[in-house]
Design an enzyme around this catalytic site. Sequence first.
Site, PDB file in Angstrom:
ATOM      1  N   SER A 207      38.466  38.367  29.610  1.00 15.14           N
ATOM      2  CA  SER A 207      37.771  38.514  30.890  1.00 15.14           C
ATOM      3  C   SER A 207      36.516  39.367  30.821  1.00 15.14           C
ATOM      4  O   SER A 207      35.685  39.293  31.716  1.00 15.14           O
ATOM      5  CB  SER A 207      38.729  39.100  31.927  1.00 15.14           C
ATOM      6  OG  SER A 207      39.141  40.384  31.527  1.00 15.14           O
ATOM      7  N   HIS A 235      42.390  33.627  33.372  1.00 22.27           N
ATOM      8  CA  HIS A 235      40.978  33.289  33.619  1.00 22.27           C
ATOM      9  C   HIS A 235      40.665  31.859  33.182  1.00 22.27           C
ATOM     10  O   HIS A 235      39.529  31.561  32.796  1.00 22.27           O
ATOM     11  CB  HIS A 235      40.064  34.295  32.926  1.00 22.27           C
ATOM     12  CG  HIS A 235      40.172  35.660  33.531  1.00 22.27           C
ATOM     13  ND1 HIS A 235      39.511  36.020  34.693  1.00 22.27           N
ATOM     14  CD2 HIS A 235      40.926  36.731  33.180  1.00 22.27           C
ATOM     15  CE1 HIS A 235      39.829  37.263  35.010  1.00 22.27           C
ATOM     16  NE2 HIS A 235      40.685  37.714  34.109  1.00 22.27           N
ATOM     17  N   LYS A 266      44.191  34.396  41.162  1.00 24.82           N
ATOM     18  CA  LYS A 266      42.764  34.162  40.877  1.00 24.82           C
ATOM     19  C   LYS A 266      42.380  32.771  41.395  1.00 24.82           C
ATOM     20  O   LYS A 266      42.213  32.592  42.602  1.00 24.82           O
ATOM     21  CB  LYS A 266      42.481  34.366  39.392  1.00 24.82           C
ATOM     22  CG  LYS A 266      42.827  35.803  38.923  1.00 24.82           C
ATOM     23  CD  LYS A 266      42.292  36.111  37.561  1.00 24.82           C
ATOM     24  CE  LYS A 266      42.873  37.352  36.899  1.00 24.82           C
ATOM     25  NZ  LYS A 266      42.892  38.591  37.656  1.00 24.82           N
TER      26      LYS A 266
HETATM   27  N1  PLP Z   1      46.213  38.894  32.467  1.00 26.34           N
HETATM   28  C1  PLP Z   1      44.868  38.859  32.565  1.00 26.34           C
HETATM   29  C2  PLP Z   1      44.059  38.311  31.433  1.00 26.34           C
HETATM   30  C3  PLP Z   1      44.229  39.342  33.730  1.00 26.34           C
HETATM   31  O1  PLP Z   1      42.909  39.321  33.837  1.00 26.34           O
HETATM   32  C4  PLP Z   1      45.026  39.857  34.781  1.00 26.34           C
HETATM   33  C5  PLP Z   1      44.426  40.393  36.022  1.00 26.34           C
HETATM   34  O2  PLP Z   1      43.403  40.980  36.068  1.00 26.34           O
HETATM   35  C6  PLP Z   1      46.420  39.855  34.628  1.00 26.34           C
HETATM   36  C7  PLP Z   1      46.975  39.366  33.464  1.00 26.34           C
HETATM   37  C8  PLP Z   1      47.314  40.346  35.724  1.00 26.34           C
HETATM   38  O3  PLP Z   1      47.338  39.383  36.736  1.00 26.34           O
HETATM   39  P1  PLP Z   1      47.972  39.708  38.170  1.00 26.34           P
HETATM   40  O4  PLP Z   1      46.819  40.151  39.029  1.00 26.34           O
HETATM   41  O5  PLP Z   1      48.599  38.456  38.630  1.00 26.34           O
HETATM   42  O6  PLP Z   1      48.946  40.815  37.955  1.00 26.34           O
END
Ligand code: PLP
Length: 420
Positions: A207, A235, A266
Site C-alpha cells: 500500500s 488493496h 476498502k
Molecule cells: N492488510 C492490508 C494490506 C491493509 O492495508 C489493511 C488496512 O489498512 C489491513 C490488512 C487491515 O484491514 P482492515 O481495515 O479490514 O482491518
Amino acid sequence: MIRPRALHITLTPSTTTSNRGCAAIAEARSVLEHELETIRTGGTWKGERVITSKQGPHINVDGSRGDILNFCANNYLGLSSHPQVVEAGIEALKKYGAGLSSVRFICGTQDIHKDLEQKLAQFHEREDCILYASCFDANAGLFEVLLGPDDAVLSDELNHASIIDGIRLCRAKRFRYKHMDLNDLETQLKESQSSRLRLVVTDGVFSMDGDMAPLKGICDLAEQYGAMVFIDECHATGFMGPRGRGTDELLGVMDRVHIVNSTLGKALGGAAGGYTVGPKPLIDLLRQRSRPYLFSNSLPPPVVGCATRAVELLLTSNEIAQSVGDKTMRFRNKMTDAGFTISGSDHPICPVMLGDARLASLMADDMLKLGVYVIGFSYPVVPKGKARIRVQISAAHTDQDIDRAVDAFIQTGRKHGVVS
Ligand code: PLP
C-alpha cells in the site's frame, strides 16, 4: 462567608491503597506524556482531520471551507456511498437489527453471514470463506491456527503490520525475505526445507508504493520447493484483474494461490470487516480455533448488508471492477508529463515521490488550501528519504476532479521548486 470545614483524613488501609493508586496513575501519566512528546518532537505525530460529510470524492472537512476533493480514501470503486450499497445496509438494519450481541458460535450467525461467506468464496473461486470483524483480525487469526513449531513462514519484509503481528502470534519458524526479491525467497525456501508445512506470505499490492508482488515467480518457487502461498488482497480485491478478483487473477495465478485474506473496508463498500478464503478444512479449523473469530462479536447486519450488495454488484458486471483503471492512468500520465515522479505501476495508489519529509507535509497542507485533500507519508511509515504524498484514485472521481488535483499539484509543486 462560610468557611469550608477543615478536612481531617485518617489514613485507613483503603485510603492508603487509593493513594497508591493515584501515585501509580500519576506515574503512568508522566510516562505517557514523555512518550507523546517523543513522537511530537520526532515529527511523526499523526493528526486526524475530521470529515463532516459521508465518504466520497467530495467531502467536507472540519476547519476547511466548502467542498474538498478527497484523494486519500481506499474507496477504490466509489461504493462507500453507492445508493444500492447504502440501501442494502438500511434494509439489513431494519430486518436484522443493529447487531448480534454475540460471537458467531454462540448465537451470532444469521443467514446473511452465511450468504456473504458463500458469495465471497464464489467471488474468489475458493472452497470456503470465514468472516472476521476486520482484515486485521483475519491476519491475526490465521497463522497460529495453520502453522505450528514444526512449520515455517516466509514473509516479505514489507508486509502489512497486521501480517507481521499475526506471524508473531504463531509458533512457526520465521523467515523474512527481501521485498519482492525472488532470489532471496529461494534462499529462504532452501533453508526452511526441513519444515513440515511452509507458507509464503505476501501482500498482493503493497500500500505504500502501489507495487504488486511478483506472484507468478512466487508460485513457481513455492511449487518447486513444496510451499503454500498466502496473499493479502486488501488493496486489490474488487478492481485488480479483468473481473476484479485481485492480483492473483491479473497475474493468472488464481489456482496457484492457496489462501487469500482481504477486507470489506476498502473497495467492497468501505464499512468494515475482513475474511479468509481458502481450502475448506482450513476454514473449518479457523471456525474452531481462530481467536479473533471465536472471541469477538459478529459483523453487524448493516455492515453485512452493504458488503453483500457490493459483492453482488461485482458478481453481476465486470464494468465496475474496471471503472478505476482509466482514471488512474489519467492521473499518472498527467502528473508524469508535468514532471512529477509517480511510484508503482498502474495501481490507483499513486505515490508522488518527494524525498523530504517536511516538503511532503508542507505540500499536503498547501494542497488542502487549494481544496484537495492528500496526505504526506514519511519515516517511519516509509523509508528515510522516501517521503511522498500518497494519492488514491477512486472510480467516483470525475475527469475534472483528477485534472483539478493535477493543477493543484503543479501549483504547489512550482511553489516548492519540485517542478518547473
Ligand atoms: N492488510 C492490508 C494490506 C491493509 O492495508 C489493511 C488496512 O489498512 C489491513 C490488512 C487491515 O484491514 P482492515 O481495515 O479490514 O482491518
